[in-house]
Motif scaffolding. Structure first.
Motif, PDB file in Angstrom:
ATOM      1  N   GLU A  34       0.828  -1.201   0.000  1.00  0.00           N
ATOM      2  CA  GLU A  34       0.000   0.000   0.000  1.00  0.00           C
ATOM      3  C   GLU A  34       0.863   1.251   0.000  1.00  0.00           C
ATOM      4  N   LYS A  35       1.939   1.221   0.773  1.00  0.00           N
ATOM      5  CA  LYS A  35       2.840   2.373   0.795  1.00  0.00           C
ATOM      6  C   LYS A  35       3.478   2.558  -0.587  1.00  0.00           C
ATOM      7  N   PHE A  36       3.837   1.460  -1.244  1.00  0.00           N
ATOM      8  CA  PHE A  36       4.410   1.525  -2.586  1.00  0.00           C
ATOM      9  C   PHE A  36       3.428   2.170  -3.555  1.00  0.00           C
ATOM     10  N   GLN A  37       2.164   1.765  -3.485  1.00  0.00           N
ATOM     11  CA  GLN A  37       1.154   2.341  -4.371  1.00  0.00           C
ATOM     12  C   GLN A  37       0.962   3.829  -4.095  1.00  0.00           C
ATOM     13  N   ALA A  38       0.958   4.197  -2.813  1.00  0.00           N
ATOM     14  CA  ALA A  38       0.812   5.613  -2.467  1.00  0.00           C
ATOM     15  C   ALA A  38       2.018   6.420  -2.961  1.00  0.00           C
ATOM     16  N   GLN A  39       3.221   5.867  -2.800  1.00  0.00           N
ATOM     17  CA  GLN A  39       4.429   6.557  -3.248  1.00  0.00           C
ATOM     18  C   GLN A  39       4.445   6.681  -4.767  1.00  0.00           C
ATOM     19  N   GLN A  40       4.017   5.635  -5.458  1.00  0.00           N
ATOM     20  CA  GLN A  40       3.955   5.690  -6.922  1.00  0.00           C
ATOM     21  C   GLN A  40       2.973   6.765  -7.384  1.00  0.00           C
ATOM     22  N   SER A  41       1.843   6.831  -6.721  1.00  0.00           N
ATOM     23  CA  SER A  41       0.854   7.857  -7.058  1.00  0.00           C
ATOM     24  C   SER A  41       1.429   9.243  -6.804  1.00  0.00           C
ATOM     25  N   SER A  42       2.131   9.396  -5.704  1.00  0.00           N
ATOM     26  CA  SER A  42       2.757  10.679  -5.376  1.00  0.00           C
ATOM     27  C   SER A  42       3.809  11.051  -6.425  1.00  0.00           C
ATOM     28  N   LEU A  43       4.605  10.074  -6.854  1.00  0.00           N
ATOM     29  CA  LEU A  43       5.612  10.328  -7.893  1.00  0.00           C
ATOM     30  C   LEU A  43       4.959  10.765  -9.198  1.00  0.00           C
ATOM     31  N   ALA A  44       3.873  10.116  -9.565  1.00  0.00           N
ATOM     32  CA  ALA A  44       3.178  10.480 -10.803  1.00  0.00           C
ATOM     33  C   ALA A  44       2.650  11.915 -10.715  1.00  0.00           C
ATOM     34  N   THR A  45       2.097  12.283  -9.560  1.00  0.00           N
ATOM     35  CA  THR A  45       1.595  13.635  -9.363  1.00  0.00           C
ATOM     36  C   THR A  45       2.733  14.642  -9.438  1.00  0.00           C
ATOM     37  N   LEU A  46       3.851  14.329  -8.781  1.00  0.00           N
ATOM     38  CA  LEU A  46       5.008  15.226  -8.812  1.00  0.00           C
ATOM     39  C   LEU A  46       5.567  15.360 -10.228  1.00  0.00           C
ATOM     40  N   ASP A  47       5.648  14.258 -10.953  1.00  0.00           N
ATOM     41  CA  ASP A  47       6.132  14.312 -12.336  1.00  0.00           C
ATOM     42  C   ASP A  47       5.233  15.206 -13.191  1.00  0.00           C
ATOM     43  N   MET A  48       3.930  15.092 -12.994  1.00  0.00           N
ATOM     44  CA  MET A  48       2.991  15.906 -13.761  1.00  0.00           C
ATOM     45  C   MET A  48       3.176  17.384 -13.402  1.00  0.00           C
ATOM     46  N   ARG A  49       3.322  17.693 -12.118  1.00  0.00           N
ATOM     47  CA  ARG A  49       3.495  19.089 -11.689  1.00  0.00           C
ATOM     48  C   ARG A  49       4.825  19.651 -12.201  1.00  0.00           C
ATOM     49  N   LEU A  50       5.877  18.831 -12.177  1.00  0.00           N
ATOM     50  CA  LEU A  50       7.163  19.278 -12.711  1.00  0.00           C
ATOM     51  C   LEU A  50       7.064  19.565 -14.205  1.00  0.00           C
TER      52      LEU A  50
END
Length: 177
Positions: A34-50
């Motif tokens: 679950e933490k991996f999925q949350a971190q992956q989602s966070s990375l995707a959001t950060l990549d989009m914002r960048l």
């Protein structure tokens, strides 16, 4: 015999559950998956914002370069720059642009019509100086806004790196669990 085995297995299960609970509390996670999925989602959001910040920065730099390349401040290019979404939320830039349009409107009133003043009129010359100074301050404020975007980009890149590092640690945590 079976009752003894059942008590022993039940006791071992209780110790294992307690050890798992302690591990999850210590590692501050409920489940590595679950933490991996949350971190992956966070990375995707950060990549989009960048990506959005990069695109906005390129757009602002292009508009600013076009504005600076023109002789004097071209009203159309200045308007295009001012109406950009992120720029309009900057109160300093909005105030400078409002002031600039007021100066230009006053100058237009003085230099048009039946009793217009010439460009040698001291009031018109003073307004020309105010307009030029205001345009320079406006361009400087927009440059400052771009620098702020660069700082936000750096901060988000740092957060992204930390999240990527945390994801790299998850397989070890899952193995330990």
């Amino acid at each position: 015999f079976l009752e003894d085995q059942l008590r022993e297995v039940t006791a071992e299960l209780g110790r294992s559950e307690a050890a798992l609970t302690d591990f999850r509390s210590r590692e501050q996670l409920f489940s590595p998956r679950e933490k991996f999925q949350a971190q992956q989602s966070s990375l995707a959001t950060l990549d989009m914002r960048l990506g959005e910040l990069d695109a906005d920065r390129r757009m602002y730099q292009s508009l600013l370069a076009n504005l600076q390349d023109s002789t004097g401040a071209n009203a159309d290019e200045l308007r295009a720059l001012i109406t950009a979404p992120d720029i309009t939320t900057n109160p300093v830039i909005s105030q400078l642009y409002t002031q600039l349009t007021q100066y230009q409107s006053t100058r237009d009133s003085l230099t048009t019509g039946k009793w217009r003043s010439t460009s040698t009129n001291p009031d018109v010359a003073r307004l020309d100086q105010l307009i030029a100074g205001n345009q320079q301050r406006l361009v400087s404020a927009i440059r400052g806004h771009i620098v702020t975007m660069d700082a936000r980009h750096e901060a988000l890149a740092g957060i992204r790196k930390n999240n990527a590092d945390a994801i790299a640690q998850l397989p070890r945590a899952e193995s330990a669990e």
